[in-house]
Scaffold this motif. Structure first.
Motif, short mmCIF file in Angstrom:
data_model
loop_
_atom_site.label_atom_id
_atom_site.label_comp_id
_atom_site.label_asym_id
_atom_site.label_seq_id
_atom_site.Cartn_x
_atom_site.Cartn_y
_atom_site.Cartn_z
N LEU A 51 0.82 -1.21 0.00
CA LEU A 51 0.00 0.00 0.00
C LEU A 51 0.86 1.26 0.00
O LEU A 51 0.56 2.24 -0.69
CB LEU A 51 -0.92 0.01 1.22
CG LEU A 51 -2.20 -0.80 1.13
CD1 LEU A 51 -3.00 -0.67 2.42
CD2 LEU A 51 -3.06 -0.35 -0.05
N ALA B 193 -9.99 -5.58 -10.41
CA ALA B 193 -9.57 -4.24 -10.00
C ALA B 193 -9.31 -3.36 -11.22
O ALA B 193 -9.69 -2.18 -11.24
CB ALA B 193 -8.32 -4.34 -9.13
N GLU C 295 -12.59 6.00 -7.22
CA GLU C 295 -12.90 4.68 -6.67
C GLU C 295 -11.99 3.61 -7.24
O GLU C 295 -11.69 2.61 -6.58
CB GLU C 295 -14.36 4.32 -6.97
CG GLU C 295 -15.39 5.18 -6.26
CD GLU C 295 -15.68 6.48 -6.99
OE1 GLU C 295 -15.08 6.69 -8.06
OE2 GLU C 295 -16.48 7.28 -6.48
N ARG D 273 -8.80 2.88 -5.34
CA ARG D 273 -9.06 2.07 -4.15
C ARG D 273 -9.22 0.60 -4.50
O ARG D 273 -8.79 -0.28 -3.75
CB ARG D 273 -10.31 2.60 -3.45
CG ARG D 273 -10.60 1.92 -2.12
CD ARG D 273 -11.76 2.57 -1.37
NE ARG D 273 -13.00 2.46 -2.12
CZ ARG D 273 -13.68 3.50 -2.59
NH1 ARG D 273 -13.21 4.73 -2.43
NH2 ARG D 273 -14.83 3.34 -3.23
N ALA D 274 -9.83 0.33 -5.65
CA ALA D 274 -9.98 -1.07 -6.07
C ALA D 274 -8.62 -1.71 -6.31
O ALA D 274 -8.40 -2.88 -5.96
CB ALA D 274 -10.84 -1.13 -7.34
N GLN E 62 -7.13 -2.50 -3.03
CA GLN E 62 -7.70 -3.73 -2.49
C GLN E 62 -7.03 -4.95 -3.09
O GLN E 62 -6.71 -5.91 -2.39
CB GLN E 62 -9.21 -3.75 -2.77
CG GLN E 62 -9.90 -5.02 -2.29
CD GLN E 62 -11.39 -5.02 -2.62
OE1 GLN E 62 -11.96 -3.98 -2.93
NE2 GLN E 62 -12.01 -6.19 -2.56
N ALA E 63 -6.82 -4.91 -4.41
CA ALA E 63 -6.15 -6.05 -5.07
C ALA E 63 -4.72 -6.20 -4.57
O ALA E 63 -4.24 -7.33 -4.38
CB ALA E 63 -6.18 -5.84 -6.58
N VAL F 74 -3.54 -5.47 -1.63
CA VAL F 74 -3.57 -6.07 -0.29
C VAL F 74 -3.88 -7.57 -0.40
O VAL F 74 -3.27 -8.39 0.29
CB VAL F 74 -4.61 -5.37 0.59
CG1 VAL F 74 -4.84 -6.14 1.89
CG2 VAL F 74 -4.16 -3.95 0.90
N TYR F 75 -4.82 -7.93 -1.28
CA TYR F 75 -5.17 -9.34 -1.43
C TYR F 75 -3.97 -10.14 -1.91
O TYR F 75 -3.64 -11.21 -1.36
CB TYR F 75 -6.33 -9.51 -2.41
CG TYR F 75 -6.80 -10.94 -2.55
CD1 TYR F 75 -7.87 -11.41 -1.79
CD2 TYR F 75 -6.17 -11.83 -3.42
CE1 TYR F 75 -8.29 -12.73 -1.89
CE2 TYR F 75 -6.58 -13.14 -3.52
CZ TYR F 75 -7.64 -13.59 -2.76
OH TYR F 75 -8.04 -14.90 -2.85
#
Length: 439
Positions: free
Chosen positions: A268, A310, A321, A324-325, A328-329, A331-332
């Motif tokens: 991140l 994403a 937005e 942010r997607a 999220q990817a 972090v996954y």
């Protein structure tokens, strides 16, 4: 007083205004809409316009495209802005359009920031669109599905414009540098290495911003532009790295290694550094796809789908937005189990294929579409896998041209534990129909 020459005032217009394209050939970007044969290009070139909505970020050419469309259709262009206009301006524009209609002249009514008009104001356009008094073109930075009346949307086709990529922005800059007298062709500029790339990175896909910054640089530079000058005029928008130099690749490397090393915090942080410095979030999205196959593989096959989703989310909803997607990817993928088994196996398979390029396909693996080929032995000895008692336990050597080729190694990470080629029990069971659950 002496009359000023017609183009005298043009000298005082900003560079972005002077360089505004007046033909499709001068227009840069939006290839998904304006490439040869695309419906919008055909409509503009033929002059057979329909009402439409241009939806996209600032500086992507919405106003310019409306102006080109009106020119091509030999129509009068009435332009109003929902920010500064009200009922009076709308009535005046419609009145002029009605006069044009009586004179046999077509009118294109361009409404900038149309989403800022309330529902009643938007409804005021409908009868004039229906009667053919105006061809309506609206421009908005907001999602039309949420901000515009359904009645207006049903009468207009929505075209999504996207931020210009680095290649497009460089083309916009180069066009201004060579054009004379509209651009800077009469005052040649040179750039330090990497400055032009940093300029495009600072503009976030906005052509107008690129030309404004270029004009400021031309005013302050004595024929040569440095990175320090760009920082002075662009401030925080200037990337703190040179996209052609080591610093850019260092940031990307740090991001990749953080994901590979299963550090969500690191992933991140370096992603934020890239974006805040002007980097393209989709570059990171592409890198995540590479990581999904290179560093995660079948330890978690869902990683590739998460990365793809994403990327798709960013293209659908835009940067706010979409960034942010991608986070999220990231972090996954950073949290997922890791395996490079497929990565190393693929490299080994490529080496084996090169080393054994002349090895014939074994006879039992060859196709036999004719009786002659069957008589020649094609397909002889092939064992249909689904007829085997344990279909997944056939040796890999059966399907290889020579012995000794073995790329895949057994691993014990994540889902690969279950889908390893030797775990035939899991694979057989996964294909068996489930017995009904007892209630």
């Amino acid at each position: 007083m002496p009359t000023l020459p017609l183009d005298f005032a043009d000298d005082f217009r900003p560079l972005a205004a002077r360089m505004r394209p007046v033909t499709l050939d001068q227009y840069i970007g939006q290839r998904h809409l304006l490439a040869d044969g695309k419906p919008l290009r055909r409509a503009i070139e033929s002059g057979t316009l329909h009402s439409m909505i241009f939806w996209g970020p600032p500086g992507t050419g919405k106003t310019t495209l409306a102006d080109i469309a009106a020119r091509q259709a030999n129509a009068e262009l009435e332009q109003i802005s929902a920010v500064t206009s009200g009922v009076k301006e709308i009535r005046d524009a419609i009145g002029r359009a009605e006069q044009n209609k009586q004179a046999g002249v077509r009118t294109v009514l361009f409404v900038d920031e149309v989403h800022r008009f309330n529902k009643s104001q938007q409804d005021a356009f409908l009868p004039h669109v229906e009667s053919g008094t105006v061809t309506f073109i609206g421009a908005t930075t907001e999602n039309p599905s949420f901000e515009l009346n359904n009645a207006l949307l049903s009468r207009a086709r929505v075209y999504r414009l996207t931020s210009l990529d680095d290649r497009d922005l460089e083309a916009v800059i180069d066009q201004a540098l060579v054009d004379s007298p509209r651009g800077l062709g009469e005052q040649p500029l040179t750039f330090d290495k990497g400055v032009k790339a940093a300029l495009t990175a600072a503009c976030s896909g906005d052509a107008r911003m690129a030309l404004n910054l270029l004009e400021m640089l031309a005013d302050m530079a004595d024929g040569h532009v440095t990175l320090a000058m760009l920082k002075d005029v662009a401030g925080e928008k200037v990337a703190q790295f040179d996209k052609q130099g080591d610093a850019w690749y260092d940031l990307i490397s740090a991001f990749h290694k953080s994901v590979r090393g299963s550090s969500p915090d690191g992933a991140l942080y370096w992603y934020a550094r890239i974006v805040s410095s002007g980097g393209d979030p989709l570059y990171v999205a592409r890198r995540l796809l590479a990581i999904a196959s290179e560093d995660i593989g079948n330890a978690d096959p869902r990683a590739m789908q998460v990365a793809l989703s994403a990327w798709d989310c960013f293209t659908r909803v835009g940067p706010a937005e979409g960034e942010r997607a991608i986070a999220q990817a990231a972090v996954y993928l950073a949290s997922a189990p890791k395996s490079n088994a497929v990565y190393t196996a693929w490299k080994q398979a490529l080496r084996d294929a090169k080393d054994t390029a002349n090895a014939p396909v074994p006879m039992h693996l060859r196709n036999a579409p004719t009786a002659l080929m069957e008589e020649m032995g094609h397909g002889e000895g092939y064992r249909y896998a689904h007829d085997e008692p344990t279909p997944m336990r056939q040796e890999s050597a059966i399907y290889l041209p020579i012995l000794g080729i073995h790329a895949i190694i057994s691993v014990n990470r994540g889902l690969e534990i279950k889908i390893d080629r030797k775990d035939s029990t899991f694979l057989r069971q996964s294909r068996m129909p489930k017995s009904p659950q007892k209630r």
